[in-house]
Design a protein around this motif. Structure first.
Motif, PDB file in Angstrom:
ATOM      1  N   LYS A  80      -7.546   5.086  -2.871  1.00  0.00           N
ATOM      2  CA  LYS A  80      -7.544   3.941  -2.013  1.00  0.00           C
ATOM      3  C   LYS A  80      -8.320   3.806  -0.614  1.00  0.00           C
ATOM      4  N   LYS A 122       0.818  -1.176   0.293  1.00  0.00           N
ATOM      5  CA  LYS A 122       0.050   0.054  -0.064  1.00  0.00           C
ATOM      6  C   LYS A 122       0.910   1.436   0.068  1.00  0.00           C
ATOM      7  N   ILE A 171     -12.761   2.514 -10.742  1.00  0.00           N
ATOM      8  CA  ILE A 171     -12.973   3.177  -9.409  1.00  0.00           C
ATOM      9  C   ILE A 171     -13.315   4.763  -9.346  1.00  0.00           C
ATOM     10  N   GLN A 212      -8.303  -2.500   4.210  1.00  0.00           N
ATOM     11  CA  GLN A 212      -7.922  -2.661   2.635  1.00  0.00           C
ATOM     12  C   GLN A 212      -7.256  -4.172   2.625  1.00  0.00           C
ATOM     13  N   VAL A 255      -9.475  -4.711  -6.452  1.00  0.00           N
ATOM     14  CA  VAL A 255      -8.087  -5.440  -6.716  1.00  0.00           C
ATOM     15  C   VAL A 255      -8.090  -6.808  -6.458  1.00  0.00           C
ATOM     16  N   TYR A 293      -1.509  -2.442  -4.394  1.00  0.00           N
ATOM     17  CA  TYR A 293      -0.881  -3.129  -5.223  1.00  0.00           C
ATOM     18  C   TYR A 293      -0.989  -4.625  -4.626  1.00  0.00           C
ATOM     19  N   SER A 323      -3.306  -3.544  -9.611  1.00  0.00           N
ATOM     20  CA  SER A 323      -3.382  -2.472  -8.618  1.00  0.00           C
ATOM     21  C   SER A 323      -4.431  -1.668  -9.037  1.00  0.00           C
ATOM     22  N   THR A 324      -4.415  -0.459  -8.263  1.00  0.00           N
ATOM     23  CA  THR A 324      -5.474   0.615  -8.555  1.00  0.00           C
ATOM     24  C   THR A 324      -5.170   1.356 -10.068  1.00  0.00           C
ATOM     25  N   ILE A 345      -8.618  -1.673 -13.949  1.00  0.00           N
ATOM     26  CA  ILE A 345      -9.391  -1.382 -13.045  1.00  0.00           C
ATOM     27  C   ILE A 345      -9.702   0.176 -12.631  1.00  0.00           C
ATOM     28  N   LYS A 346      -8.724   1.139 -13.330  1.00  0.00           N
ATOM     29  CA  LYS A 346      -8.625   2.394 -13.107  1.00  0.00           C
ATOM     30  C   LYS A 346      -9.971   2.888 -13.547  1.00  0.00           C
ATOM     31  N   THR A 405     -12.003  -0.076  -3.467  1.00  0.00           N
ATOM     32  CA  THR A 405     -11.098  -0.374  -4.533  1.00  0.00           C
ATOM     33  C   THR A 405     -10.291  -1.599  -4.122  1.00  0.00           C
ATOM     34  N   HIS A 430      -2.445   4.347  -3.606  1.00  0.00           N
ATOM     35  CA  HIS A 430      -2.694   3.124  -4.250  1.00  0.00           C
ATOM     36  C   HIS A 430      -2.490   1.935  -3.459  1.00  0.00           C
TER      37      HIS A 430
END
Length: 102
Positions: free
Chosen positions: A51, A15, A47, A87, A59, A21, A37-38, A43-44, A55, A19
């Motif tokens: 973070k 983290k 969301i 998260q 991921v 990962y 990852s974000t 994924i971009k 999200t 973001h």
């Protein structure tokens, strides 16, 4: 949690300030097999915010789908220096929902 005697791959969670990962690492060859990852292209667009737990769940689900496509069913979950809540827990739960065992 690094062990050269194991055949299982390691899912490492990292983290940053903005973001999150998830990297699948083969410790025997010291290479990253796949990651999510974000900031991933897939994924971009899904969301709304940076973070957060929602999200992180996306991921985790995305890395779980990638692992299934690669035929990987069992992994070692490496949370790094992060506590197992929030998260990190959201990534783990979403990955488990995809059928990955750890």
């Amino acid at each position: 949690m690094k062990s050269n005697n194991t055949k299982k791959l390691r899912l490492y969670i990292f983290k940053s300030n903005k973001h999150i990962y998830a990297n699948l690492i083969d410790d025997n060859t010291q290479k990253v097999i796949t990651s999510s990852s974000t900031i991933s292209k897939e994924i971009k667009n899904k969301i709304k915010y940076g973070k957060n737990c929602a999200t992180a769940q996306i991921v985790g689900q995305h890395i779980g789908v990638k692992l299934k496509k690669l035929g990987i069913k069992e992994i070692i979950f490496d949370r790094g220096h992060n506590l197992y809540h929030g998260q990190v827990k959201a990534v783990a739960d979403a990955t488990r929902k995809e059928g990955i065992i750890f």
